[in-house]
Scaffold this motif. Structure first.
Motif, short mmCIF file in Angstrom:
data_model
loop_
_atom_site.label_atom_id
_atom_site.label_comp_id
_atom_site.label_asym_id
_atom_site.label_seq_id
_atom_site.Cartn_x
_atom_site.Cartn_y
_atom_site.Cartn_z
N VAL A 30 100.74 101.15 -52.92
CA VAL A 30 100.02 99.85 -52.43
C VAL A 30 100.50 99.53 -51.17
N TRP A 31 101.66 99.39 -50.65
CA TRP A 31 102.10 99.25 -49.27
C TRP A 31 101.69 100.23 -48.31
N HIS A 32 101.75 101.33 -48.84
CA HIS A 32 101.35 102.37 -47.92
C HIS A 32 99.92 102.35 -47.36
N SER A 33 99.13 102.09 -48.46
CA SER A 33 97.45 101.75 -48.48
C SER A 33 97.24 100.49 -47.54
N MET A 34 98.10 99.46 -47.59
CA MET A 34 97.96 98.11 -46.77
C MET A 34 98.34 98.75 -45.40
N GLN A 35 99.30 99.53 -44.97
CA GLN A 35 99.60 100.10 -43.87
C GLN A 35 98.40 100.60 -43.28
N ASP A 36 97.74 101.48 -43.82
CA ASP A 36 96.52 102.25 -43.25
C ASP A 36 95.54 101.18 -43.14
N GLU A 37 95.23 100.35 -44.15
CA GLU A 37 94.18 99.44 -43.82
C GLU A 37 94.43 98.72 -42.49
N PHE A 38 95.74 98.07 -42.61
CA PHE A 38 95.99 97.07 -41.33
C PHE A 38 95.80 97.74 -40.14
N ILE A 39 95.97 99.26 -40.01
CA ILE A 39 95.94 99.84 -38.92
C ILE A 39 94.37 100.09 -38.37
N CYS A 40 93.75 100.24 -39.56
CA CYS A 40 92.09 100.41 -39.44
C CYS A 40 91.60 98.98 -38.79
N GLN A 41 92.17 97.93 -39.21
CA GLN A 41 91.57 96.53 -38.79
C GLN A 41 91.77 96.50 -37.37
N TYR A 42 93.23 96.84 -37.00
CA TYR A 42 93.83 96.69 -35.70
C TYR A 42 92.95 97.46 -34.81
N LYS A 43 92.53 98.67 -35.18
CA LYS A 43 91.72 99.62 -34.17
C LYS A 43 90.22 98.65 -34.26
N HIS A 44 89.97 98.32 -35.34
CA HIS A 44 88.63 97.56 -35.16
C HIS A 44 88.50 96.46 -34.27
N PHE A 45 89.42 95.80 -34.49
CA PHE A 45 89.48 94.46 -33.58
C PHE A 45 89.73 94.85 -32.05
N GLN A 46 90.46 95.84 -31.89
CA GLN A 46 90.80 96.22 -30.45
C GLN A 46 89.32 96.72 -29.88
N GLY A 47 88.65 97.48 -30.52
CA GLY A 47 87.36 98.06 -30.49
C GLY A 47 86.13 96.81 -30.01
N LEU A 48 86.29 95.89 -30.79
CA LEU A 48 85.32 94.85 -30.41
C LEU A 48 85.77 94.05 -29.09
N ILE A 49 87.14 94.02 -28.81
CA ILE A 49 87.39 93.50 -27.68
C ILE A 49 87.04 94.36 -26.43
N ASP A 50 87.22 95.77 -26.59
CA ASP A 50 86.83 96.38 -25.55
C ASP A 50 85.29 96.47 -25.07
N ARG A 51 84.34 96.29 -26.21
CA ARG A 51 83.05 96.40 -26.11
C ARG A 51 82.48 95.00 -25.66
N CYS A 52 82.97 94.05 -26.29
CA CYS A 52 82.54 92.52 -26.10
C CYS A 52 83.12 92.00 -24.85
N TYR A 53 84.33 92.30 -24.60
CA TYR A 53 84.92 91.56 -23.32
C TYR A 53 85.50 92.61 -22.37
N PRO A 54 84.44 93.52 -21.78
CA PRO A 54 84.99 94.64 -21.02
C PRO A 54 85.38 94.27 -19.99
N GLY A 55 86.56 94.65 -19.28
CA GLY A 55 87.19 94.25 -18.01
C GLY A 55 87.92 93.01 -18.03
N SER A 56 88.14 92.45 -19.22
CA SER A 56 88.87 91.34 -19.39
C SER A 56 90.31 91.56 -19.49
N GLY A 57 90.95 92.74 -19.72
CA GLY A 57 92.21 93.26 -19.91
C GLY A 57 93.10 92.43 -21.15
N ILE A 58 92.26 91.84 -21.98
CA ILE A 58 92.93 91.22 -23.22
C ILE A 58 93.03 92.33 -24.23
#
Length: 881
Positions: free
Chosen positions: A833-861
């Motif tokens: 379960v812990w390993h599955s949570m790690q994979d899911e957390f990384i997927c969420q992280y990549k998803h959030f970072q992707g939204l930042i890059d697309r919705c706030y371009p050039g912000s450097g956030i």
């Protein structure tokens, strides 16, 4: 058309020695511009060949040329399309179908009629004419024009008529005509002069014949004179024969007298010979030796020699009584006296034999008191082979008694059944008492609860057996399984050794009963001579037996066959076996309901074995009846397990973990696979598996829905993972679909639990980005989301600041502790379960970072932590715990 026929005959067919008999102007169907002619021809030389020739004008149009020719014998069908209406179309079926359209219906009909006539005249194989009027086929083709070669007959009509009168010359006639034509030189050049010469020669021959007849008159007169002389000689010979006949008549009378005397002498001699034969027959076949009479009256029925003498004497007596007497013998006084003697000897010996065997049966039933003291250790039944061996010496005498004295034979059967039933009842009862003692415990422990006696007699009640079973099993290793907690006693205290012991005892019981029953059935069949179906004729001794006795014997034996008699005797002798077996099965089921698995396998095997020997035997029938009880107990065991699943209650204060009926199913499956590895009744287990696994799945979901302490997804995930592991390990083929379903449910609920749990460490961040995705879904462009008041860059930075790396790690640490509380230790799913949570957390992280890059371009956030930081957080938390 006449000019065309002349031209075709002259240019094409005459050079080929052919005659043109029929012609039709045609074109191919659908191609009316290209005309051609179909010609019916015959050869002038023999054997005659009939053909259908296709003729076509040359391209320049100056002359005709032969294009295709078909043999008429290759034609299979002529189709005129319509027999009633005028239709120029018709088909000719050779190797392929040729479709034609004639220039007129009259030409088509004339050509078809010509083909029909040629077919009737020259071919054995008749062509099939379809859609052609019968009137057209009955008429010969009408002549249209004469053949242009100068012949006097028409092509289609006259020539055919001349063929009707034509008679072929044989070889000799042809040779004679050729000889005459060679003698006469002008036979060919001047046919009339040749015919006149032949007529004159014929007249000369007729005159010569008349002169020859007149010259033979003298010879005829001479022949008549010779015939008259021959008749005179015949009359002379007849006179001499008459005198000879008179002389022989006197000799005939004398020979007749001598012949009559010889016939009387032969008749007397024949009568004397027949009388001697009748006396010899009666003396030879109706005389019983003195030795046989002594054996029947006083023979020793205890010694082998005496029994053998009695057998020989009884067979001789039966032969004497069954002699087929000739008409009139029964009126002789000596014959009547012999019959009376035979009847007295028969009745006397039958009484002696019956009394002796009755004493043997009674002695066997009373004297042989079988105690199981010497058999208790190995749990065996006494063998009756010595008794059977001694009694089989009387088998032939029993057969004799069956034929001659049915009442006494029937009485002996009843006596044998009565006393042997008593003997077997004692032995079987004692045998089963010892079996029960061995099942529940040692003899010392049995005596405390009323299990005592030299013969192992069981005086205690069933409840005593239950108490004893519980006491003797309390000292053994305990197995906690609510699935095994059944009946009035806790079967969970019984280990594998207990069940193995029960299995061996039950197998020993069946193994002892089987040869005992088979041996007794074989003995009854041989001793009482019940191998074949008796008939009424087999019991009739002679014509002097009382008619009521013969009729009664025939009536009794017509009621049932030998097999039914044997089965009836076996039922009475072993009437206690089925009762004792059912009691033993009830005890085993009371001790542990899982014993029904062992009993079902063993009983099925023994039923199968017995049916292979004799499907209608007592053993097969009895074991089949008991098998029904065992199967019923097995079904009850399965039903009880399902009922226990439904009654499982889960504590609200503790986590659920692996449900007891899931581990119980695992234990049941392991045990069942061991027992049913090579069993005949595998199908019963497969049906039970399906019922149990459905109940397990249903109740796991039921408990998961009712669980308060443990999340539903955790209950489903852990239990279906356990079920999947069990089915994968045991490889139960009938549950392959359920195994895949368990894996699917385990995977689904693992993913659901991971997703639901991961929303807690970054809860505000999750809510923020859910709002961003909602705006995009409403139609706001991604690059314009940052201009929304609630989702501008300042709000994003504010939310990100609330989740620095340390806070994230702290949240993950709390999440790990919470997951650890939810999961049970037995299934070892924490790391998964812990390993599955790690994979899911990384997927969420990549998803959030992707939204930042697309919705706030050039912000450097960016997030306050990286993927590498996440891996380090998860690893350090897992190691610290």
């Amino acid at each position: 058309m006449t000019a065309i026929k002349h031209a075709l005959q002259r240019d094409i067919f005459t050079p080929n020695d052919e005659r043109l008999l029929g012609i039709v102007n045609v074109c191919k169907a659908g191609k009316k511009k290209k005309n051609c002619f179909l010609c019916a021809t015959v050869t002038t030389e023999r054997p005659v060949q009939v053909k259908v020739v296709k003729v076509k004008k040359s391209d320049k149009g100056d002359f005709y040329k032969r294009q295709v020719a078909w043999e008429l014998r290759d034609l299979t069908m002529v189709d005129a399309k319509d027999a009633n209406k005028e239709n120029p179309e018709f088909d000719l079926h050779f190797e392929k179908v040729y479709k034609w359209v004639a220039s007129s219906t009259a030409e088509k009909n004339s050509f078809i009629s010509c083909i029909w006539k040629l077919n009737q005249r020259y071919l054995r194989k008749k062509v099939e004419f379809v859609n052609v009027s019968s009137q057209l086929l009955e008429e010969l083709p009408k002549a249209e024009e004469s053949v242009p070669s100068g012949e006097s007959q028409s092509v289609t009509g006259g020539d055919e008529d001349s063929l009707d009168d034509y008679q072929e010359l044989n070889a000799r006639e042809e040779q004679d005509i050729e000889s005459m034509m060679e003698v006469c030189e002008y036979a060919i050049s001047n046919a009339e002069a040749f015919a006149e010469k032949l007529a004159s020669e014929l007249q000369v021959l007729d005159g010569a014949n008349i002169h020859s007849i007149m010259a033979s008159e003298k010879q005829v007169n001479i022949l008549m004179q010779l015939l008259d002389e021959a008749l005179a000689e015949v009359d002379t010979i007849e006179g001499k024969l008459s005198s000879y006949e008179e002389m022989l008549q006197s000799v005939k009378d004398q020979m007749d007298q001598i012949s009559q005397s010889n016939r009387l002498i032969q008749l007397s001699n024949t009568n004397n010979m027949r009388l001697l034969e009748e006396i010899d027959f009666l003396v030879n076949y109706m005389d019983l030796s003195k030795g046989h009479i002594r054996a029947l009256q006083d023979g020793d029925l205890s010694s082998p020699k005496g029994i053998e003498a009695c057998i020989n004497a009884s067979e001789a007596l039966l032969q004497c009584m069954n002699v087929a007497l000739r008409p009139g013998h029964d009126r002789l006084m000596a014959v009547k006296q012999q019959h009376q003697l035979f009847a007295e000897l028969r009745d006397h010996f039958a009484r002696r034999l019956t009394n002796h065997l009755n004493n043997v049966f009674v002695h066997q039933g009373h004297d042989q008191t079988s105690s199981l003291t010497q058999h208790a250790a190995e749990l065996t039944l006494p063998k009756h082979n010595p008794l059977h061996r001694d009694l089989l010496r009387y088998a032939k005498l029993m057969e004799w008694l069956k034929v001659t004295q049915w009442e006494k034979y029937e009485g002996l059967m009843a006596t044998y059944v009565e006393y042997m039933a008593r003997l077997y009842e004692r032995e079987i009862k004692d045998f089963f008492e010892v079996a029960k003692l061995k099942m529940v415990g040692t003899s010392k422990e049995g005596k405390k609860f009323g299990l005592h006696g030299s013969s192992g007699k069981l005086t205690g009640s069933t409840s005593s057996l239950n108490k004893l079973a519980v006491q003797t099993s309390n000292s053994r290793r305990s197995q906690s399984s609510s699935l095994l907690d059944m009946g009035n006693m806790s079967a969970s205290d019984l280990d594998v050794a207990d069940r193995t012991k029960f299995d061996k005892i039950f197998e020993q019981v069946l193994s002892e009963l089987e040869p005992l029953c088979l041996a007794e059935q074989d003995f009854i069949s041989k001793f009482f001579k019940l191998q074949h179906v008796p008939t009424g004729e087999g019991h009739e001794v002679d014509g002097n037996l009382p008619s009521r006795q013969v009729a009664a014997g025939e009536h009794r034996h017509s009621m049932s066959s030998d097999k039914e008699v044997v089965r009836h005797m076996m039922n009475k002798i072993f009437q206690s076996i089925e009762i004792e077996l059912n009691n033993l099965i009830a005890l085993g089921d009371k001790m542990d309901s899982f014993h029904s698995l062992y009993m079902l396998v063993k009983m099925s095997h023994h039923v199968w074995t017995a049916e292979n020997v004799d499907p209608a035997s007592y053993l097969s029938t009895t074991l089949g009846n008991v098998l029904v009880t065992v199967k019923r107990n097995f079904d009850k065991c399965i039903s009880t397990q399902i009922k226990q699943m439904e009654e499982v209650k889960i504590s609200k204060k503790t986590k659920v973990g692996i449900l007891p009926f899931v581990t119980g199913f695992e234990e049941f499956a392991e045990l069942a696979e061991t027992i049913f590895r090579s069993a005949e009744r595998r199908g019963d287990l497969d049906k039970a598996y399906v019922k149990l696994i459905k109940a397990v799945y249903f109740n796991v979901e039921k408990v998961a829905n009712e669980s308060q302490k443990t999340p539903r997804d955790v209950v489903m995930m852990e239990n279906f993972h356990h079920i999947f592991s069990t089915l994968s390990r045991l490889k139960i083929s009938c549950l392959e679909a359920e195994r895949r379903e368990a894996k699917q449910k385990y995977t689904e609920h693992l993913q659901a639990y991971v997703i639901n749990s991961l929303g807690q460490p970054l809860e505000k961040l999750n809510h923020f980005f859910e709002g961003v995705e909602a705006r995009v879904a409403q139609g706001v462009r991604e690059e314009e989301v940052g201009y929304q008041l609630a989702f501008n860059k300042q709000e994003l930075r504010k939310v990100i600041k609330e989740y620095p790396g340390k806070e994230v790690k702290k949240g993950l640490d709390n999440l790990y502790k919470k997951v650890d509380k939810h999961l049970c230790e037995d299934e070892n799913l924490l790391q998964v379960v812990w390993h599955s949570m790690q994979d899911e957390f990384i997927c969420q992280y990549k998803h959030f970072q992707g939204l930042i890059d697309r919705c706030y371009p050039g912000s450097g956030i960016t997030m306050d932590f990286t993927i590498q930081d996440i891996l380090e957080y998860f690893s350090s938390i897992a190691q610290s715990h």
